[in-house]
Scaffold this motif. Structure first.
Motif, PDB file in Angstrom:
ATOM      1  N   LYS A 154     -36.398  30.068   8.279  1.00 35.29           N
ATOM      2  CA  LYS A 154     -37.059  30.161   6.869  1.00 35.29           C
ATOM      3  C   LYS A 154     -37.407  28.865   6.939  1.00 35.29           C
ATOM      4  O   LYS A 154     -38.919  28.879   6.274  1.00 35.29           O
ATOM      5  N   SER A 198     -31.869  36.525   3.288  1.00 33.29           N
ATOM      6  CA  SER A 198     -31.841  35.169   2.428  1.00 33.29           C
ATOM      7  C   SER A 198     -33.082  35.824   1.969  1.00 33.29           C
ATOM      8  O   SER A 198     -34.236  35.565   2.354  1.00 33.29           O
ATOM      9  N   ALA A 241     -39.938  21.976   1.058  1.00 31.82           N
ATOM     10  CA  ALA A 241     -38.484  22.577   0.366  1.00 31.82           C
ATOM     11  C   ALA A 241     -38.607  21.960  -0.650  1.00 31.82           C
ATOM     12  O   ALA A 241     -37.135  22.527  -1.470  1.00 31.82           O
ATOM     13  N   VAL A 243     -32.869  33.618  -7.437  1.00 33.78           N
ATOM     14  CA  VAL A 243     -34.340  32.373  -6.855  1.00 33.78           C
ATOM     15  C   VAL A 243     -35.042  31.921  -7.711  1.00 33.78           C
ATOM     16  O   VAL A 243     -34.410  30.587  -8.014  1.00 33.78           O
ATOM     17  N   ALA A 289     -35.531  32.060  -0.004  1.00 30.80           N
ATOM     18  CA  ALA A 289     -35.742  30.455  -0.824  1.00 30.80           C
ATOM     19  C   ALA A 289     -36.807  30.150  -1.553  1.00 30.80           C
ATOM     20  O   ALA A 289     -37.803  31.117  -1.380  1.00 30.80           O
ATOM     21  N   THR A 332     -32.529  28.114  -6.143  1.00 29.72           N
ATOM     22  CA  THR A 332     -31.514  27.807  -4.552  1.00 29.72           C
ATOM     23  C   THR A 332     -31.855  29.102  -3.941  1.00 29.72           C
ATOM     24  O   THR A 332     -32.591  29.968  -4.317  1.00 29.72           O
ATOM     25  N   LEU A 333     -31.143  28.795  -2.620  1.00 30.10           N
ATOM     26  CA  LEU A 333     -30.930  29.467  -1.508  1.00 30.10           C
ATOM     27  C   LEU A 333     -30.088  30.794  -2.303  1.00 30.10           C
ATOM     28  O   LEU A 333     -29.362  30.317  -2.838  1.00 30.10           O
TER      29      LEU A 333
END
Length: 526
Positions: A2, A333, A13, A305, A335, A310-311
């Protein structure tokens, strides 16, 4: 994975200021600090300069008052002398007026020098001598009025006029010298303050110029970087597309509304949706997942998300439903995608086919269960063997014990316990000296010391009256060859010792009888 993807998409990020904005802010802050420092320095130096000017004026005022006190003292002396010679009362009026003026000046001097202990001490001396001279002047006045000029002149000849005059002028000179010294010092401080103000102003101005030049250079450099970034941005799209094509995981991205904007070929294969058909569709329509156990639709983490920023991770036991209805287990997942200001602009979803890993995990789990079962079986067998061995050791007709390097019992069998600690259930942790007692320990301690050095030991001894034992010590070593304790093996040899004693007694008796027979034989021969 990621992190690589988001870096390739030019996404930060965590919300943060751009490097350029940070540098401009630093330059502006530095300029404000320089101006504030210059203002503070100027204000402080101006305050110090004002204080220095006040002190200079104060010192000059003291010097002026000292000069007036000297002149008034001289005038008082002249007026008193003229009255003594002429008897003119006007001279007394002039004297008294001058004394009053001098008193006011002396009071001012006292007030002005109250912060200087040395000057206060000199003023006290001056006050005393002035009072003495006033008394002399008053006495001269009285003698001139009552007894005439000759009596007054005769008193003047004997009075300490000269000594008090010199003392008065000396004290005034010392006070004037001290104030002159202070005046020079304070003038120097005032000049130093002015120079410091000029130097500080020059340095602050120079620093501001440096900041302005640096800021200008920074802006020019940022403009060049911006041009280069615009050119690189055009190439970034192609690089990102190539990266998505080569990534080993399936990747799809959405906008802030949860609609698909990108997919790599692996995501297309796992979902069954080509990018051309999936672009612009809600992610829930393309990325369909269910719970493997309940078969109920699972929540796609994209919405969480976008809501939390948040992740988010997928729950366990998640199946991805292909467009044609087939299913495969996945792990994924999601992100947030953030812009340069830290605002969420979309979501990147990374997922992979877990079919093979699940099979491997299942095989490992089955193998672990089988291995655990075998370990339990071996553990039970070992426990049974240990119990059997312990039972055998406890019931053999010998004393067995194990003692650690600190001479504390770790294990003893039943015969050893019954012999040396009858009535006690266990002596583990207790010392050899404590169990054997001081007298018996004194006998065995040399052998214990040797066996702890690694030398096997053996001896016969009589620990109790009528009881004989043979004892053997064997050292026990760890994996590094260090002695960590010793084994004790003992047997009761009382019957053997008693038999040996009987045999010895019989041998002694037999020898005595042989000697008796020999004596009888010799007697018969004679």
């Amino acid at each position: 994975m990621k992190k690589i993807l988001k870096a390739s998409m030019g996404i930060t990020a965590v919300p943060q200021r751009s490097s350029f904005e940070a540098k401009i802010l630093i330059a502006f802050t530095a300029a404000v600090l320089v101006v504030a420092a210059l203002f503070a320095i100027t204000w402080q130096l101006e305050k110090e300069a004002s204080e220095a000017a006040r002190r200079v004026a104060h010192t000059q005022e003291v010097i002026g008052n000292i000069a007036r006190a000297r002149a008034d003292t001289l005038q008082v002396e002249f007026s008193t002398q003229n009255y003594r010679l002429t008897g003119d009362v006007a001279q007394l009026l002039e004297r008294d007026a001058t004394i009053a003026t001098r008193e006011a000046v002396l009071q001012q001097i006292q007030q002005l020098t109250r912060d200087n202990p040395d000057q206060q001490q000199r003023w006290s001396g001056l006050r005393a001598v002035v009072n003495q001279r006033i008394e002399i002047s008053k006495h001269v006045e009285w003698l001139r009025k009552t007894q005439g000029q000759e009596a007054a002149t005769a008193f003047v000849a004997t009075a300490p006029l000269r000594e008090t005059r010199e003392r008065t002028y000396r004290l005034l000179r010392e006070m004037e010298a001290e104030e002159t010294r202070l005046l020079a010092l304070r003038n120097a401080e005032q000049q130093h303050g002015r120079k410091t103000l000029l130097v500080s102003g020059a340095l602050a101005t120079l620093l501001l110029l440096v900041l302005l030049v640096s800021t200008y250079a920074l802006i020019r450099r940022q403009l060049r970087i911006a041009d280069a970034s615009q050119r690189a941005l055009a190439d970034n799209e192609d690089s990102l597309t190539a990266l998505l094509q080569s990534i080993g995981d399936a990747v799809l991205a959405t906008d802030i509304d949860g609609r698909i904007t990108r997919m790599n070929p692996l995501a297309e294969r796992l979902t069954g949706w080509p990018l051309a058909q999936a672009r612009g569709r809600p992610v829930n329509e393309v990325f369909c997942i269910i719970n493997e156990q309940t078969r109920q639709p699972a929540e796609v983490p994209v919405d969480r998300v976008l809501a939390t920023g948040t992740l988010q991770e997928l729950a366990n036991h998640t199946l991805l439903v292909h467009r044609n209805g087939s299913e495969c287990p996945i792990a994924d997942s999601a992100a947030p995608i953030r812009d340069a200001q830290g605002l969420v602009r979309g979501v990147v979803l990374v997922f992979r086919d877990e079919t093979t890993p699940r099979q491997v995990q299942r095989s490992i789990r089955d193998h672990n269960l089988l291995l655990e079962q075998r370990v339990q079986e071996r553990t039970l067998q070992l426990q049974e063997s240990q119990e059997h061995l312990r039972s055998v050791i406890s019931n053999v007709p010998a004393m067995i014990a194990y003692v650690d390097a600190q001479q504390r019992y770790v294990y003893v069998n039943k015969p050893y316990l019954q012999r040396f600690a009858p009535g006690q259930a266990d002596i583990a942790g207790r010392t050899v000296r404590e169990i054997l007692g001081p007298e018996r320990y004194a006998v065995v301690s040399p052998m214990v010391a040797e066996v702890l050095k690694g030398q096997p030991q053996g001896y016969d001894w009589q620990p109790f009256p009528g009881v004989w034992q043979v004892i053997r010590y064997m050292p026990k070593r760890d994996t590094y060859g260090q002695v960590e304790g010793y084994y004790v093996l003992g047997s009761d040899i009382t019957e053997r010792k008693q038999a040996e004693e009987k045999i010895q007694a019989l041998n002694t008796e037999l020898a005595q009888r042989v000697r008796d027979l020999e004596q009888v034989g010799r007697a018969l021969k004679t």
